[in-house]
Design a protein around this motif. Sequence first.
Motif, PDB file in Angstrom:
ATOM      1  N   ALA A  74      49.901 -13.515 -45.809  1.00 13.94           N
ATOM      2  CA  ALA A  74      50.659 -14.267 -44.818  1.00 13.94           C
ATOM      3  C   ALA A  74      50.922 -13.376 -43.616  1.00 13.94           C
ATOM      4  CB  ALA A  74      51.976 -14.723 -45.418  1.00 13.94           C
ATOM      5  N   PRO A  75      50.780 -13.912 -42.424  1.00 11.36           N
ATOM      6  CA  PRO A  75      51.019 -13.074 -41.249  1.00 11.36           C
ATOM      7  C   PRO A  75      52.445 -12.538 -41.231  1.00 11.36           C
ATOM      8  CG  PRO A  75      50.031 -15.181 -40.639  1.00 11.36           C
ATOM      9  CD  PRO A  75      50.400 -15.273 -42.073  1.00 11.36           C
ATOM     10  N   GLU A  76      52.576 -11.306 -40.901  1.00  6.34           N
ATOM     11  CA  GLU A  76      53.907 -10.742 -40.743  1.00  6.34           C
ATOM     12  C   GLU A  76      54.089 -10.508 -39.251  1.00  6.34           C
ATOM     13  OE1 GLU A  76      54.426  -7.274 -43.167  1.00  6.34           O
ATOM     14  OE2 GLU A  76      53.295  -8.247 -44.775  1.00  6.34           O
ATOM     15  N   ALA A  77      55.247 -10.849 -38.771  1.00  2.00           N
ATOM     16  CA  ALA A  77      55.472 -10.727 -37.336  1.00  2.00           C
ATOM     17  C   ALA A  77      55.371  -9.271 -36.914  1.00  2.00           C
ATOM     18  CB  ALA A  77      56.841 -11.280 -36.979  1.00  2.00           C
ATOM     19  N   CYS A  78      54.528  -9.028 -35.943  1.00  2.00           N
ATOM     20  CA  CYS A  78      54.618  -7.778 -35.210  1.00  2.00           C
ATOM     21  C   CYS A  78      54.386  -6.527 -36.033  1.00  2.00           C
ATOM     22  CB  CYS A  78      55.999  -7.699 -34.568  1.00  2.00           C
ATOM     23  SG  CYS A  78      56.056  -6.637 -33.163  1.00  2.00           S
ATOM     24  N   THR A  79      53.534  -6.589 -37.023  1.00  2.00           N
ATOM     25  CA  THR A  79      53.193  -5.356 -37.732  1.00  2.00           C
ATOM     26  C   THR A  79      51.689  -5.289 -37.877  1.00  2.00           C
ATOM     27  OG1 THR A  79      53.475  -6.506 -39.807  1.00  2.00           O
ATOM     28  CG2 THR A  79      55.295  -5.108 -39.090  1.00  2.00           C
ATOM     29  N   ASP A  80      51.173  -4.103 -37.957  1.00  2.00           N
ATOM     30  CA  ASP A  80      49.741  -3.950 -38.162  1.00  2.00           C
ATOM     31  C   ASP A  80      49.499  -4.053 -39.651  1.00  2.00           C
ATOM     32  OD1 ASP A  80      49.543  -3.535 -35.501  1.00  2.00           O
ATOM     33  OD2 ASP A  80      49.762  -1.374 -35.684  1.00  2.00           O
ATOM     34  N   THR A  81      49.558  -5.268 -40.151  1.00  2.00           N
ATOM     35  CA  THR A  81      49.603  -5.455 -41.600  1.00  2.00           C
ATOM     36  C   THR A  81      48.450  -4.786 -42.331  1.00  2.00           C
ATOM     37  OG1 THR A  81      48.629  -7.574 -41.115  1.00  2.00           O
ATOM     38  CG2 THR A  81      50.957  -7.558 -41.688  1.00  2.00           C
ATOM     39  N   GLN A  82      47.251  -4.998 -41.807  1.00  2.00           N
ATOM     40  CA  GLN A  82      46.125  -4.521 -42.607  1.00  2.00           C
ATOM     41  C   GLN A  82      46.006  -3.016 -42.566  1.00  2.00           C
ATOM     42  OE1 GLN A  82      45.793  -5.193 -39.569  1.00  2.00           O
ATOM     43  NE2 GLN A  82      43.944  -4.383 -38.661  1.00  2.00           N
ATOM     44  N   GLN A  83      46.762  -2.394 -41.673  1.00  2.00           N
ATOM     45  CA  GLN A  83      46.629  -0.949 -41.566  1.00  2.00           C
ATOM     46  C   GLN A  83      47.702  -0.190 -42.351  1.00  2.00           C
ATOM     47  OE1 GLN A  83      46.599  -1.231 -37.457  1.00  2.00           O
ATOM     48  NE2 GLN A  83      44.430  -1.663 -37.370  1.00  2.00           N
ATOM     49  N   VAL A  84      48.719  -0.876 -42.769  1.00  2.00           N
ATOM     50  CA  VAL A  84      49.755  -0.172 -43.524  1.00  2.00           C
ATOM     51  C   VAL A  84      49.977  -0.856 -44.875  1.00  2.00           C
ATOM     52  CG1 VAL A  84      50.996   0.942 -41.650  1.00  2.00           C
ATOM     53  CG2 VAL A  84      51.481  -1.417 -42.194  1.00  2.00           C
ATOM     54  N   ASP A  85      48.915  -1.475 -45.370  1.00  2.00           N
ATOM     55  CA  ASP A  85      49.057  -2.109 -46.683  1.00  2.00           C
ATOM     56  C   ASP A  85      48.814  -1.069 -47.762  1.00  2.00           C
ATOM     57  OD1 ASP A  85      45.709  -3.528 -46.905  1.00  2.00           O
ATOM     58  OD2 ASP A  85      46.434  -1.604 -46.211  1.00  2.00           O
ATOM     59  N   HIS A  86      49.387  -1.273 -48.902  1.00  2.00           N
ATOM     60  CA  HIS A  86      48.933  -0.482 -50.031  1.00  2.00           C
ATOM     61  C   HIS A  86      49.223  -1.220 -51.310  1.00  2.00           C
ATOM     62  CE1 HIS A  86      52.687   1.229 -51.716  1.00  2.00           C
ATOM     63  NE2 HIS A  86      53.145   0.872 -50.557  1.00  2.00           N
ATOM     64  N   ARG A 138      47.124   0.737 -29.968  1.00  2.00           N
ATOM     65  CA  ARG A 138      48.209   0.455 -30.904  1.00  2.00           C
ATOM     66  C   ARG A 138      49.025  -0.756 -30.461  1.00  2.00           C
ATOM     67  NH1 ARG A 138      45.668   1.650 -33.642  1.00  2.00           N
ATOM     68  NH2 ARG A 138      46.325  -0.221 -34.644  1.00  2.00           N
ATOM     69  N   TRP A 139      49.168  -0.935 -29.160  1.00  2.00           N
ATOM     70  CA  TRP A 139      49.888  -2.116 -28.675  1.00  2.00           C
ATOM     71  C   TRP A 139      49.105  -3.377 -29.084  1.00  2.00           C
ATOM     72  CZ3 TRP A 139      51.397  -2.998 -22.797  1.00  2.00           C
ATOM     73  CH2 TRP A 139      52.322  -4.047 -22.724  1.00  2.00           C
ATOM     74  N   ALA A 140      47.799  -3.343 -28.847  1.00  2.00           N
ATOM     75  CA  ALA A 140      46.969  -4.499 -29.184  1.00  2.00           C
ATOM     76  C   ALA A 140      46.734  -4.610 -30.691  1.00  2.00           C
ATOM     77  CB  ALA A 140      45.630  -4.413 -28.452  1.00  2.00           C
ATOM     78  N   GLY A 141      47.042  -3.549 -31.432  1.00  2.00           N
ATOM     79  CA  GLY A 141      46.851  -3.581 -32.880  1.00  2.00           C
ATOM     80  C   GLY A 141      45.407  -3.411 -33.307  1.00  2.00           C
ATOM     81  N   GLY A 142      44.590  -2.789 -32.465  1.00  2.00           N
ATOM     82  CA  GLY A 142      43.208  -2.546 -32.850  1.00  2.00           C
ATOM     83  C   GLY A 142      42.368  -2.184 -31.637  1.00  2.00           C
ATOM     84  N   CYS A 143      41.159  -1.663 -31.897  1.00  2.00           N
ATOM     85  CA  CYS A 143      40.286  -1.282 -30.790  1.00  2.00           C
ATOM     86  C   CYS A 143      38.991  -2.056 -30.901  1.00  2.00           C
ATOM     87  CB  CYS A 143      40.050   0.228 -30.806  1.00  2.00           C
ATOM     88  SG  CYS A 143      39.264   0.812 -32.323  1.00  2.00           S
ATOM     89  N   THR A 144      37.916  -1.477 -30.424  1.00  2.00           N
ATOM     90  CA  THR A 144      36.633  -2.164 -30.455  1.00  2.00           C
ATOM     91  C   THR A 144      36.218  -2.500 -31.887  1.00  2.00           C
ATOM     92  OG1 THR A 144      36.186  -0.525 -28.762  1.00  2.00           O
ATOM     93  CG2 THR A 144      34.465  -2.113 -29.197  1.00  2.00           C
ATOM     94  N   SER A 145      36.415  -1.549 -32.808  1.00  2.00           N
ATOM     95  CA  SER A 145      36.004  -1.802 -34.188  1.00  2.00           C
ATOM     96  C   SER A 145      36.924  -2.808 -34.873  1.00  2.00           C
ATOM     97  CB  SER A 145      35.952  -0.484 -34.972  1.00  2.00           C
ATOM     98  OG  SER A 145      37.152   0.243 -34.809  1.00  2.00           O
ATOM     99  N   GLY A 146      38.232  -2.651 -34.691  1.00  2.00           N
ATOM    100  CA  GLY A 146      39.181  -3.509 -35.391  1.00  2.00           C
ATOM    101  C   GLY A 146      39.231  -4.928 -34.861  1.00  2.00           C
ATOM    102  N   HIS A 147      39.190  -5.075 -33.534  1.00  2.00           N
ATOM    103  CA  HIS A 147      39.265  -6.411 -32.937  1.00  2.00           C
ATOM    104  C   HIS A 147      37.876  -6.986 -32.639  1.00  2.00           C
ATOM    105  CE1 HIS A 147      43.441  -7.327 -32.682  1.00  2.00           C
ATOM    106  NE2 HIS A 147      43.761  -6.294 -31.904  1.00  2.00           N
TER     107      HIS A 147
END
Lengths: 190, 191
Positions: free
Chosen positions: A25-37, B145-154
């Motif tokens: 589920a989307p979480e507001a304003c977090t880089d979810t897939q990058q800080v999951d574990h 980081r503001w956009a939550g990703g770069c060329t690879s991620g987005h």
Amino acid sequence: MTPPDPRWRHADAPDSASGGVATLAPEACTDTQQVDHRPGDPASGVSFGAFLLYGLLGAAFGLVLVQSQVVSWFRIVEMFRFESFHMYGVIGSAVATAALGVWAIQKLGLTTASGEPIRIAPKAWGDSRVPGARYWMGGTVFGLGWALLGACPGPLVALLGGGISVMLVALVAALAGTWSYALLRDRLPH
Amino acid sequence: MLAAVSPLPWYVAGPLIGLLVPILLLVGGRTFGVSANLRHACAAIPLPQGAKPSFLRYDWRTTGAWNLIFALGIGVGGFVGLRLLSDPSAPLALAPETAAALAGMGITDLTGFVPSQLISWSALATPAGALLVIGGGFLVGFGARWAGGCTSGHAITGLATLQVPSLVAVGGFFAGGLLVVHVLLPFLLAP
């Protein structure tokens, strides 16, 4: 209808929303897939063999970036001037291949090597009054940097590894940029 | 010797890069994206937790060790490609229109992968060189980081998984890039 915790569903569980792949589920304003574990991960999250594999995959990526000249400042200028198809071909066929791969994973209901369900965290829209603010504002800031430096983070590291030592300055600047974002994060629209 | 394989055609390079997305998912359920490493690297700096913004206080080992190793690999791949398989003295076979436009801005040396007239230790002392390397690097780190990703991620992972926010982000990437190449660079490098 959402199960209590969609993270731990099995990939073969029925899922009308995403055709078999468990989604988060989307979480507001977090880089979810990058800080999951996941529970049960070793402290590093990675075993030694997996470490080696990730390193080799990274090396393959870096090598392809150099050999296809994607790391070239000149190629980035050429791309933004729309004077060559090369970069569009690389990115376009990469997207198509990745999409096909993800589709196959979903279609076949594949799991990770250790049998865990494969899930792709959706990018959340954020909670700003400005719709999608973080994506177009942050994206534009990133685009400015990408074209100035002629390198995004992957090529930056590849060039540094290849001995273009001044890229060390760019890397430190990028870390400073990340740190500055972390400091200003609460005041920026997302 | 093997410089003949460079440039790798787009229809070989693109699919090879794209394959990383399903491979990383199958190996460990990992999402392909390089710029998260900038955050992991900041989080890994050994400072008292109180000295760090909350965005950088998390267990980077669990979430980011695999990706930092991946990034280290990119550096190794870059070394092999640039040092062993490329000819640094060969000028890039750039589109003639691009080469002409760059020549008009005084950029005539097309060897290597970066314009040595702008991106080098000696050029760092010039306003243009400093803006490209320091300014560009800073904006890459801030914007990714503001956009939550770069060329690879987005652009790759996000578009391949049909995520609309990623499409918006890629639109932003292009808006920024077009502004630099069509407005900022010609202004900065005007003869």
